[in-house]
Scaffold this motif. Structure first.
Motif, PDB file in Angstrom:
ATOM      1  N   ASN A  81       3.507  46.169  22.624  1.00  0.00           N
ATOM      2  CA  ASN A  81       2.488  46.397  23.654  1.00  0.00           C
ATOM      3  C   ASN A  81       2.610  45.382  24.790  1.00  0.00           C
ATOM      4  O   ASN A  81       1.629  44.754  25.190  1.00  0.00           O
ATOM      5  N   ILE A  82       3.812  45.240  25.331  1.00  0.00           N
ATOM      6  CA  ILE A  82       4.055  44.278  26.405  1.00  0.00           C
ATOM      7  C   ILE A  82       3.438  44.815  27.702  1.00  0.00           C
ATOM      8  O   ILE A  82       3.753  45.922  28.136  1.00  0.00           O
ATOM      9  N   GLU A  83       2.571  44.005  28.297  1.00  0.00           N
ATOM     10  CA  GLU A  83       1.905  44.378  29.545  1.00  0.00           C
ATOM     11  C   GLU A  83       2.187  43.327  30.610  1.00  0.00           C
ATOM     12  O   GLU A  83       2.203  42.130  30.319  1.00  0.00           O
ATOM     13  N   VAL A  84       2.377  43.781  31.840  1.00  0.00           N
ATOM     14  CA  VAL A  84       2.531  42.868  32.960  1.00  0.00           C
ATOM     15  C   VAL A  84       1.135  42.444  33.396  1.00  0.00           C
ATOM     16  O   VAL A  84       0.339  43.270  33.834  1.00  0.00           O
ATOM     17  N   VAL A  85       0.825  41.166  33.253  1.00  0.00           N
ATOM     18  CA  VAL A  85      -0.470  40.626  33.660  1.00  0.00           C
ATOM     19  C   VAL A  85      -0.434  40.289  35.146  1.00  0.00           C
ATOM     20  O   VAL A  85      -1.371  40.581  35.879  1.00  0.00           O
ATOM     21  N   ASN A  86       0.643  39.659  35.570  1.00  0.00           N
ATOM     22  CA  ASN A  86       0.874  39.344  36.982  1.00  0.00           C
ATOM     23  C   ASN A  86       2.314  39.701  37.302  1.00  0.00           C
ATOM     24  O   ASN A  86       3.241  39.214  36.663  1.00  0.00           O
ATOM     25  N   SER A  87       2.475  40.526  38.305  1.00  0.00           N
ATOM     26  CA  SER A  87       3.784  41.031  38.693  1.00  0.00           C
ATOM     27  C   SER A  87       4.443  40.131  39.736  1.00  0.00           C
ATOM     28  O   SER A  87       3.765  39.475  40.523  1.00  0.00           O
ATOM     29  N   SER A  88       5.750  40.180  39.743  1.00  0.00           N
ATOM     30  CA  SER A  88       6.514  39.488  40.778  1.00  0.00           C
ATOM     31  C   SER A  88       6.414  40.237  42.102  1.00  0.00           C
ATOM     32  O   SER A  88       6.778  39.712  43.147  1.00  0.00           O
ATOM     33  N   GLY A  89       5.946  41.463  42.042  1.00  0.00           N
ATOM     34  CA  GLY A  89       5.904  42.318  43.230  1.00  0.00           C
ATOM     35  C   GLY A  89       7.128  43.208  43.334  1.00  0.00           C
ATOM     36  O   GLY A  89       7.227  44.039  44.226  1.00  0.00           O
ATOM     37  N   ASP A  90       8.055  43.043  42.397  1.00  0.00           N
ATOM     38  CA  ASP A  90       9.279  43.836  42.381  1.00  0.00           C
ATOM     39  C   ASP A  90       9.442  44.448  40.993  1.00  0.00           C
ATOM     40  O   ASP A  90       9.586  43.711  40.007  1.00  0.00           O
ATOM     41  N   GLY A  91       9.428  45.752  40.909  1.00  0.00           N
ATOM     42  CA  GLY A  91       9.515  46.442  39.623  1.00  0.00           C
ATOM     43  C   GLY A  91      10.769  46.119  38.838  1.00  0.00           C
ATOM     44  O   GLY A  91      10.741  46.028  37.611  1.00  0.00           O
ATOM     45  N   ARG A  92      11.892  45.932  39.533  1.00  0.00           N
ATOM     46  CA  ARG A  92      13.148  45.611  38.843  1.00  0.00           C
ATOM     47  C   ARG A  92      13.083  44.240  38.179  1.00  0.00           C
ATOM     48  O   ARG A  92      13.544  44.054  37.053  1.00  0.00           O
ATOM     49  N   THR A  93      12.498  43.283  38.876  1.00  0.00           N
ATOM     50  CA  THR A  93      12.353  41.933  38.328  1.00  0.00           C
ATOM     51  C   THR A  93      11.419  41.961  37.125  1.00  0.00           C
ATOM     52  O   THR A  93      11.702  41.351  36.088  1.00  0.00           O
ATOM     53  N   ASP A  94      10.314  42.690  37.245  1.00  0.00           N
ATOM     54  CA  ASP A  94       9.378  42.820  36.121  1.00  0.00           C
ATOM     55  C   ASP A  94      10.060  43.489  34.926  1.00  0.00           C
ATOM     56  O   ASP A  94       9.842  43.098  33.779  1.00  0.00           O
ATOM     57  N   PHE A  95      10.915  44.482  35.187  1.00  0.00           N
ATOM     58  CA  PHE A  95      11.638  45.169  34.120  1.00  0.00           C
ATOM     59  C   PHE A  95      12.553  44.196  33.374  1.00  0.00           C
ATOM     60  O   PHE A  95      12.623  44.210  32.138  1.00  0.00           O
ATOM     61  N   VAL A  96      13.262  43.360  34.103  1.00  0.00           N
ATOM     62  CA  VAL A  96      14.152  42.370  33.488  1.00  0.00           C
ATOM     63  C   VAL A  96      13.338  41.435  32.591  1.00  0.00           C
ATOM     64  O   VAL A  96      13.742  41.131  31.463  1.00  0.00           O
ATOM     65  N   ALA A  97      12.184  40.996  33.078  1.00  0.00           N
ATOM     66  CA  ALA A  97      11.333  40.103  32.283  1.00  0.00           C
ATOM     67  C   ALA A  97      10.878  40.790  30.996  1.00  0.00           C
ATOM     68  O   ALA A  97      10.947  40.204  29.911  1.00  0.00           O
ATOM     69  N   ARG A  98      10.432  42.040  31.106  1.00  0.00           N
ATOM     70  CA  ARG A  98       9.990  42.780  29.920  1.00  0.00           C
ATOM     71  C   ARG A  98      11.133  42.954  28.926  1.00  0.00           C
ATOM     72  O   ARG A  98      10.954  42.795  27.721  1.00  0.00           O
ATOM     73  N   GLN A 121       1.504  35.063  25.704  1.00  0.00           N
ATOM     74  CA  GLN A 121       1.767  35.236  27.128  1.00  0.00           C
ATOM     75  C   GLN A 121       3.044  34.501  27.496  1.00  0.00           C
ATOM     76  O   GLN A 121       3.187  33.313  27.215  1.00  0.00           O
ATOM     77  N   ALA A 122       3.973  35.223  28.112  1.00  0.00           N
ATOM     78  CA  ALA A 122       5.204  34.624  28.622  1.00  0.00           C
ATOM     79  C   ALA A 122       5.051  34.445  30.127  1.00  0.00           C
ATOM     80  O   ALA A 122       4.720  35.390  30.833  1.00  0.00           O
ATOM     81  N   ASN A 123       5.268  33.225  30.605  1.00  0.00           N
ATOM     82  CA  ASN A 123       5.241  32.907  32.028  1.00  0.00           C
ATOM     83  C   ASN A 123       6.680  32.683  32.471  1.00  0.00           C
ATOM     84  O   ASN A 123       7.326  31.746  32.007  1.00  0.00           O
ATOM     85  N   ILE A 124       7.170  33.548  33.347  1.00  0.00           N
ATOM     86  CA  ILE A 124       8.582  33.516  33.720  1.00  0.00           C
ATOM     87  C   ILE A 124       8.712  33.341  35.228  1.00  0.00           C
ATOM     88  O   ILE A 124       8.090  34.067  36.006  1.00  0.00           O
ATOM     89  N   ILE A 125       9.536  32.383  35.611  1.00  0.00           N
ATOM     90  CA  ILE A 125       9.806  32.129  37.025  1.00  0.00           C
ATOM     91  C   ILE A 125      11.212  32.602  37.348  1.00  0.00           C
ATOM     92  O   ILE A 125      12.170  32.234  36.669  1.00  0.00           O
ATOM     93  N   PHE A 126      11.312  33.421  38.375  1.00  0.00           N
ATOM     94  CA  PHE A 126      12.597  33.831  38.932  1.00  0.00           C
ATOM     95  C   PHE A 126      12.705  33.146  40.290  1.00  0.00           C
ATOM     96  O   PHE A 126      11.802  33.279  41.119  1.00  0.00           O
ATOM     97  N   ALA A 127      13.784  32.418  40.518  1.00  0.00           N
ATOM     98  CA  ALA A 127      13.958  31.719  41.788  1.00  0.00           C
ATOM     99  C   ALA A 127      15.420  31.729  42.189  1.00  0.00           C
ATOM    100  O   ALA A 127      16.295  31.666  41.333  1.00  0.00           O
TER     101      ALA A 127
END
Length: 162
Positions: A81-98, A121-127
């Motif tokens: 039941n993985i849910e995006v709580v806060n999105s990066s604003g980019d669906g592809r980036t969110d998909f990679v995180a999931r 909760q996983a907090n992931i930074i893409f930079a």
């Protein structure tokens, strides 16, 4: 351009895992603070490896941003039941995180009572560079501190990745 991805474990995470929950929420009982920090580091390292693999497998160019995912564990101790709580604003980036979180195997080893019934909760930074990472990490730290300070129900969430 190479993407700099990192989940950073900070001492601030530890108090989220030891604070008692309120208003009928589940209480998290940590076996030891040192064990929790070691587990968070291990999970963070595994997530870093899975992020690199997920980017390679999906052939996705991620954007700089923060993705926060919440989930529970299934009967086998895998993220469910993985849910995006806060999105990066980019669906592809969110998909990679999931995708990266979906493959984590050591979550049930969390040094807490009844890990299978907890919320994670996983907090992931893409930079795309170290400076951007530093700015996003600072923003994430402030956001997490505010979340813990203003919501009693948030004390029942086991966080990792800053």
């Amino acid at each position: 351009m190479k993407t700099f991805m990192k989940t950073t474990i900070a001492a601030a995470l530890s108090f989220a895992a030891v604070s008692p929950a309120f208003a009928g929420e589940k209480e998290i009982v940590v076996q030891s603070q040192a064990a929790m920090q070691e587990w968070q580091q291990d999970v963070g390292n595994a997530l870093d490896r899975r992020l690199v693999s997920a980017v390679r497998q999906t052939r996705t160019d991620t954007v700089s941003g923060i993705v926060q995912l919440r989930f529970t564990l299934d009967g086998a101790g895998m993220p469910h039941n993985i849910e995006v709580v806060n999105s990066s604003g980019d669906g592809r980036t969110d998909f990679v995180a999931r995708r990266a979180v979906r493959g984590l195997t050591q979550l049930a080893d969390a040094p807490v009572a009844d890990a299978e019934s907890q919320t994670f909760q996983a907090n992931i930074i893409f930079a795309d560079n170290a400076d951007t990472h530093k700015k996003l990490a600072k923003a994430l730290t402030a956001s997490e501190q505010a979340r813990f300070a203003h919501a009693d129900s948030e004390s029942s969430v086991i966080s990792f990745g800053l």
